[in-house]
Scaffold this motif. Structure first.
Motif, PDB file in Angstrom:
ATOM      1  N   PRO A  34       5.973 -57.551 -73.128  1.00 16.81           N
ATOM      2  CA  PRO A  34       5.268 -57.034 -71.952  1.00 16.81           C
ATOM      3  C   PRO A  34       4.906 -55.553 -72.057  1.00 16.81           C
ATOM      4  O   PRO A  34       3.806 -55.153 -71.665  1.00 16.81           O
ATOM      5  CB  PRO A  34       6.224 -57.286 -70.794  1.00 16.81           C
ATOM      6  CG  PRO A  34       7.456 -57.886 -71.358  1.00 16.81           C
ATOM      7  CD  PRO A  34       7.261 -58.129 -72.801  1.00 16.81           C
ATOM      8  N   ASP A  35       5.798 -54.734 -72.587  1.00 16.30           N
ATOM      9  CA  ASP A  35       5.488 -53.301 -72.714  1.00 16.30           C
ATOM     10  C   ASP A  35       4.343 -53.075 -73.689  1.00 16.30           C
ATOM     11  O   ASP A  35       3.480 -52.232 -73.463  1.00 16.30           O
ATOM     12  CB  ASP A  35       6.724 -52.512 -73.158  1.00 16.30           C
ATOM     13  CG  ASP A  35       7.801 -52.462 -72.087  1.00 16.30           C
ATOM     14  OD1 ASP A  35       7.484 -52.721 -70.896  1.00 16.30           O
ATOM     15  OD2 ASP A  35       8.962 -52.170 -72.437  1.00 16.30           O
ATOM     16  N   LEU A  36       4.331 -53.832 -74.775  1.00 17.17           N
ATOM     17  CA  LEU A  36       3.259 -53.688 -75.752  1.00 17.17           C
ATOM     18  C   LEU A  36       1.948 -54.240 -75.207  1.00 17.17           C
ATOM     19  O   LEU A  36       0.876 -53.698 -75.502  1.00 17.17           O
ATOM     20  CB  LEU A  36       3.627 -54.372 -77.071  1.00 17.17           C
ATOM     21  CG  LEU A  36       2.636 -54.167 -78.210  1.00 17.17           C
ATOM     22  CD1 LEU A  36       2.355 -52.686 -78.457  1.00 17.17           C
ATOM     23  CD2 LEU A  36       3.145 -54.842 -79.471  1.00 17.17           C
ATOM     24  N   GLY A  44      -5.877 -50.392 -78.505  1.00 16.40           N
ATOM     25  CA  GLY A  44      -6.996 -51.245 -78.896  1.00 16.40           C
ATOM     26  C   GLY A  44      -6.511 -52.663 -79.061  1.00 16.40           C
ATOM     27  O   GLY A  44      -5.732 -52.941 -79.981  1.00 16.40           O
ATOM     28  N   PRO A  45      -6.917 -53.562 -78.162  1.00 18.82           N
ATOM     29  CA  PRO A  45      -6.424 -54.943 -78.204  1.00 18.82           C
ATOM     30  C   PRO A  45      -6.655 -55.647 -79.540  1.00 18.82           C
ATOM     31  O   PRO A  45      -5.792 -56.376 -80.017  1.00 18.82           O
ATOM     32  CB  PRO A  45      -7.194 -55.637 -77.087  1.00 18.82           C
ATOM     33  CG  PRO A  45      -7.685 -54.551 -76.202  1.00 18.82           C
ATOM     34  CD  PRO A  45      -7.831 -53.334 -77.050  1.00 18.82           C
ATOM     35  N   ARG A  46      -7.804 -55.402 -80.154  1.00 17.34           N
ATOM     36  CA  ARG A  46      -8.098 -56.058 -81.428  1.00 17.34           C
ATOM     37  C   ARG A  46      -7.129 -55.595 -82.513  1.00 17.34           C
ATOM     38  O   ARG A  46      -6.589 -56.404 -83.275  1.00 17.34           O
ATOM     39  CB  ARG A  46      -9.536 -55.781 -81.857  1.00 17.34           C
ATOM     40  CG  ARG A  46      -9.942 -56.629 -83.077  1.00 17.34           C
ATOM     41  CD  ARG A  46     -11.268 -56.245 -83.652  1.00 17.34           C
ATOM     42  NE  ARG A  46     -10.990 -55.143 -84.571  1.00 17.34           N
ATOM     43  CZ  ARG A  46     -11.747 -54.084 -84.738  1.00 17.34           C
ATOM     44  NH1 ARG A  46     -12.857 -53.940 -84.082  1.00 17.34           N
ATOM     45  NH2 ARG A  46     -11.418 -53.147 -85.590  1.00 17.34           N
ATOM     46  N   GLU A  47      -6.876 -54.281 -82.572  1.00 18.70           N
ATOM     47  CA  GLU A  47      -5.965 -53.768 -83.595  1.00 18.70           C
ATOM     48  C   GLU A  47      -4.542 -54.257 -83.364  1.00 18.70           C
ATOM     49  O   GLU A  47      -3.820 -54.564 -84.317  1.00 18.70           O
ATOM     50  CB  GLU A  47      -5.996 -52.242 -83.639  1.00 18.70           C
ATOM     51  CG  GLU A  47      -7.242 -51.710 -84.310  1.00 18.70           C
ATOM     52  CD  GLU A  47      -7.160 -50.224 -84.592  1.00 18.70           C
ATOM     53  OE1 GLU A  47      -6.337 -49.822 -85.437  1.00 18.70           O
ATOM     54  OE2 GLU A  47      -7.921 -49.475 -83.963  1.00 18.70           O
ATOM     55  N   VAL A  48      -4.119 -54.342 -82.120  1.00 17.88           N
ATOM     56  CA  VAL A  48      -2.776 -54.830 -81.820  1.00 17.88           C
ATOM     57  C   VAL A  48      -2.656 -56.297 -82.226  1.00 17.88           C
ATOM     58  O   VAL A  48      -1.661 -56.700 -82.841  1.00 17.88           O
ATOM     59  CB  VAL A  48      -2.426 -54.617 -80.329  1.00 17.88           C
ATOM     60  CG1 VAL A  48      -1.126 -55.316 -79.962  1.00 17.88           C
ATOM     61  CG2 VAL A  48      -2.339 -53.126 -80.010  1.00 17.88           C
TER      62      VAL A  48
END
Length: 164
Positions: A34-36, A44-48
């Motif tokens: 949840p924290d991440l 950046g959602p794509r990089e994560v």
């Protein structure tokens, strides 16, 4: 010679049927804690998501070499993720950041569980972060996170599931 050739198909069938059955490889899933998830917009959602995929890939490779967890279900949660250099999203949000000269302490924290083929549930916990800027190696944004993934993958393949 001709009689031996007639038995070649039979020999191939017997050799194939005598080979040991291939075990089902471990099923690996990686989710975001949840924290991440909250931090993903900043990084950046794509990089994560690419980092979650990278973790699964490295664990899968390590297990493919060992084979000790065939048939297991490995559920990992990426709980913290820190880049060594600014991500594309961070540079877009803060134009003053320099993708080459801006450095920071990076790494990753991972938790989860392994359910072995016989149903035993074992916890997984690992984290590794650079302790100072001198430890930061390479120019990759995610070099320290990748180091954490590799170390965890080796630990899992070696049967060490909880460290640090």
């Amino acid at each position: 010679m001709r009689k031996l050739a007639a038995f070649a198909p039979l020999a191939a069938v017997l050799a194939f049927s005598a080979a040991p059955a291939m075990a089902e490889p471990a099923l690996i899933s990686v989710s975001l804690g949840p924290d991440l998830q909250d931090k993903a917009e900043e990084l950046g959602p794509r990089e994560v998501q690419e980092q979650a995929d990278r973790l699964a890939e490295l664990v899968g490779r390590a297990l493919a070499r060992e084979g000790d967890l065939d048939g297991a279900r490995i559920e990992l949660v990426l709980t913290d993720l820190r880049p060594n250099r600014p991500t594309f999203q961070q540079m877009a949000d803060r134009p003053g950041l320099d993708g080459h000269r801006s450095r920071s302490i990076g790494g990753a924290a991972i938790e989860g569980q392994i359910t072995t083929a016989d149903g035993q549930v074992v916890p997984v916990k690992y984290d590794w972060f650079s302790s100072n800027l001198g430890d930061v190696r390479g120019i990759n944004t995610w070099a320290d996170a990748d180091r954490a993934y590799r170390r965890l993958a080796v630990n899992i393949a070696d049967g060490r599931y909880v460290t640090r």
